[in-house]
Design a protein around this motif. Structure first.
Motif, PDB file in Angstrom:
ATOM      1  N   PHE A 135       0.800  -1.215   0.000  1.00 23.50           N
ATOM      2  CA  PHE A 135       0.000   0.000   0.000  1.00 23.50           C
ATOM      3  C   PHE A 135       0.837   1.271   0.000  1.00 23.50           C
ATOM      4  N   ILE A 136       2.102   1.181   0.351  1.00 25.46           N
ATOM      5  CA  ILE A 136       3.001   2.312   0.100  1.00 25.46           C
ATOM      6  C   ILE A 136       3.106   2.531  -1.406  1.00 25.46           C
ATOM      7  N   LEU A 137       3.313   1.431  -2.131  1.00 22.31           N
ATOM      8  CA  LEU A 137       3.387   1.525  -3.596  1.00 22.31           C
ATOM      9  C   LEU A 137       2.060   1.974  -4.196  1.00 22.31           C
ATOM     10  N   ALA A 138       0.963   1.362  -3.728  1.00 28.12           N
ATOM     11  CA  ALA A 138      -0.352   1.672  -4.303  1.00 28.12           C
ATOM     12  C   ALA A 138      -0.747   3.127  -4.061  1.00 28.12           C
ATOM     13  N   SER A 139      -0.543   3.603  -2.837  1.00 29.68           N
ATOM     14  CA  SER A 139      -0.901   4.995  -2.546  1.00 29.68           C
ATOM     15  C   SER A 139      -0.002   5.955  -3.320  1.00 29.68           C
ATOM     16  N   GLY A 140       1.277   5.593  -3.473  1.00 29.13           N
ATOM     17  CA  GLY A 140       2.185   6.430  -4.261  1.00 29.13           C
ATOM     18  C   GLY A 140       1.741   6.527  -5.716  1.00 29.13           C
ATOM     19  N   LEU A 141       1.331   5.399  -6.284  1.00 28.23           N
ATOM     20  CA  LEU A 141       0.833   5.400  -7.662  1.00 28.23           C
ATOM     21  C   LEU A 141      -0.426   6.254  -7.796  1.00 28.23           C
ATOM     22  N   LEU A 142      -1.289   6.190  -6.787  1.00 27.15           N
ATOM     23  CA  LEU A 142      -2.516   6.987  -6.838  1.00 27.15           C
ATOM     24  C   LEU A 142      -2.233   8.480  -6.677  1.00 27.15           C
ATOM     25  N   VAL A 143      -1.208   8.823  -5.900  1.00 26.52           N
ATOM     26  CA  VAL A 143      -0.816  10.234  -5.794  1.00 26.52           C
ATOM     27  C   VAL A 143      -0.416  10.754  -7.173  1.00 26.52           C
ATOM     28  N   ILE A 144       0.391   9.967  -7.880  1.00 27.55           N
ATOM     29  CA  ILE A 144       0.809  10.356  -9.230  1.00 27.55           C
ATOM     30  C   ILE A 144      -0.408  10.493 -10.147  1.00 27.55           C
ATOM     31  N   TRP A 145      -1.330   9.514 -10.059  1.00 30.90           N
ATOM     32  CA  TRP A 145      -2.547   9.547 -10.871  1.00 30.90           C
ATOM     33  C   TRP A 145      -3.363  10.807 -10.593  1.00 30.90           C
ATOM     34  N   CYS A 146      -3.543  11.113  -9.305  1.00 27.43           N
ATOM     35  CA  CYS A 146      -4.332  12.291  -8.936  1.00 27.43           C
ATOM     36  C   CYS A 146      -3.664  13.576  -9.422  1.00 27.43           C
ATOM     37  N   ARG A 147      -2.338  13.635  -9.334  1.00 23.92           N
ATOM     38  CA  ARG A 147      -1.628  14.822  -9.816  1.00 23.92           C
ATOM     39  C   ARG A 147      -1.803  14.988 -11.321  1.00 23.92           C
ATOM     40  N   LEU A 148      -1.672  13.887 -12.048  1.00 28.56           N
ATOM     41  CA  LEU A 148      -1.817  13.945 -13.500  1.00 28.56           C
ATOM     42  C   LEU A 148      -3.234  14.333 -13.908  1.00 28.56           C
ATOM     43  N   ARG A 149      -4.213  13.874 -13.148  1.00 35.96           N
ATOM     44  CA  ARG A 149      -5.611  14.161 -13.452  1.00 35.96           C
ATOM     45  C   ARG A 149      -6.112  15.438 -12.772  1.00 35.96           C
ATOM     46  N   ARG A 150      -5.197  16.115 -12.063  1.00 35.63           N
ATOM     47  CA  ARG A 150      -5.548  17.342 -11.336  1.00 35.63           C
ATOM     48  C   ARG A 150      -6.693  17.116 -10.343  1.00 35.63           C
ATOM     49  N   ILE A 151      -6.620  15.987  -9.653  1.00 35.30           N
ATOM     50  CA  ILE A 151      -7.582  15.668  -8.603  1.00 35.30           C
ATOM     51  C   ILE A 151      -6.996  16.098  -7.270  1.00 35.30           C
ATOM     52  N   SER A 152      -7.684  16.939  -6.555  1.00 37.68           N
ATOM     53  CA  SER A 152      -7.164  17.475  -5.303  1.00 37.68           C
ATOM     54  C   SER A 152      -7.137  16.401  -4.204  1.00 37.68           C
ATOM     55  N   LEU A 153      -6.072  16.420  -3.419  1.00 39.43           N
ATOM     56  CA  LEU A 153      -5.956  15.529  -2.270  1.00 39.43           C
ATOM     57  C   LEU A 153      -6.222  16.273  -0.959  1.00 39.43           C
TER      58      LEU A 153
END
Length: 209
Positions: free
Chosen positions: A28-46
């Motif tokens: 889940f370190i890897l999975a959450s990191g991948l999702l952070v990248i995805w959200c940044r690319l899609r301009r989804i706010s965290l």
């Protein structure tokens, strides 16, 4: 279904040199990191208001850490294919948890379907329970608890969506909380933070992430 079904086979290759809790932390370190990248690319706010973070932490605990820890332990005594069958009972649990926590009405035909489904499940596992002894029965019980935790996670996710929180954002932060829980649990239990460099372990870890 192809991805979900094959993930249970991948869990089999995670068991061995690395403690389950450490493997889940890595996952889940890897999975959450991948999702952070995805959200940044899609301009989804965290950025999510602090009042929602207890529910995000509960999401991480129930859906992205503790439930998997129980499943990994159960996999030592039960085939991962059977774990997948047990996990499918979450659909039933979701129906009743939605009625309890979200006040959604249960229809009579749904109850009838649940009875048929649970009867079929009992017939599937009865030979396994009667011929394999208490360890398998305990593994089945652990798996049911893990499934119920995942169902609670689904209810929390539904609550978050009802409050207008984006799924990608809540899953990203929830997975990060899940990874932190497993890191803390691993440190507290004394599990060594080692890595299995075999292709089977690394490949299955990346696939699951």
């Amino acid at each position: 279904m192809l991805i979900w079904g094959s993930s249970w086979l991948a869990i089999h290759f995670q068991l061995g040199e690395v403690a389950p809790e450490v493997s889940i932390a890595y996952r889940f370190i890897l999975a959450s990191g991948l999702l952070v990248i995805w959200c940044r690319l899609r301009r989804i706010s965290l950025r999510i208001a602090l009042r929602h973070h207890p529910f995000l932490a509960l999401l991480g605990l129930s859906l992205f850490s503790l439930n998997y820890l129980l499943f990994y332990y159960a996999a030592f005594d039960l085939a991962t294919g059977l774990l997948a069958v047990i996990f499918s009972t979450m659909t039933v649990m979701n129906i009743f948890n939605s009625a309890i926590f979200l006040r959604r009405q249960i229809q009579k035909k749904t109850v009838l379907a649940v009875v048929f489904g649970l009867t079929g499940m009992a017939l599937v596992f009865w030979p396994e329970i009667t011929t394999s002894g208490p360890r398998v029965a305990a593994a089945i019980g652990i798996s049911l608890i893990a499934t119920y935790l995942a169902s609670i996670g689904n209810i929390v996710s539904a609550r978050n969506q009802n409050h207008g929180l984006p799924v990608a954002s809540t899953n990203t932060i929830g997975m990060a909380y899940g990874a932190l829980f497993m890191l803390a649990y691993s440190a507290g239990s004394g599990a060594p933070f080692v890595i299995d460099t075999s292709a089977a372990y690394i490949g299955s870890l990346l696939f699951l992430a």
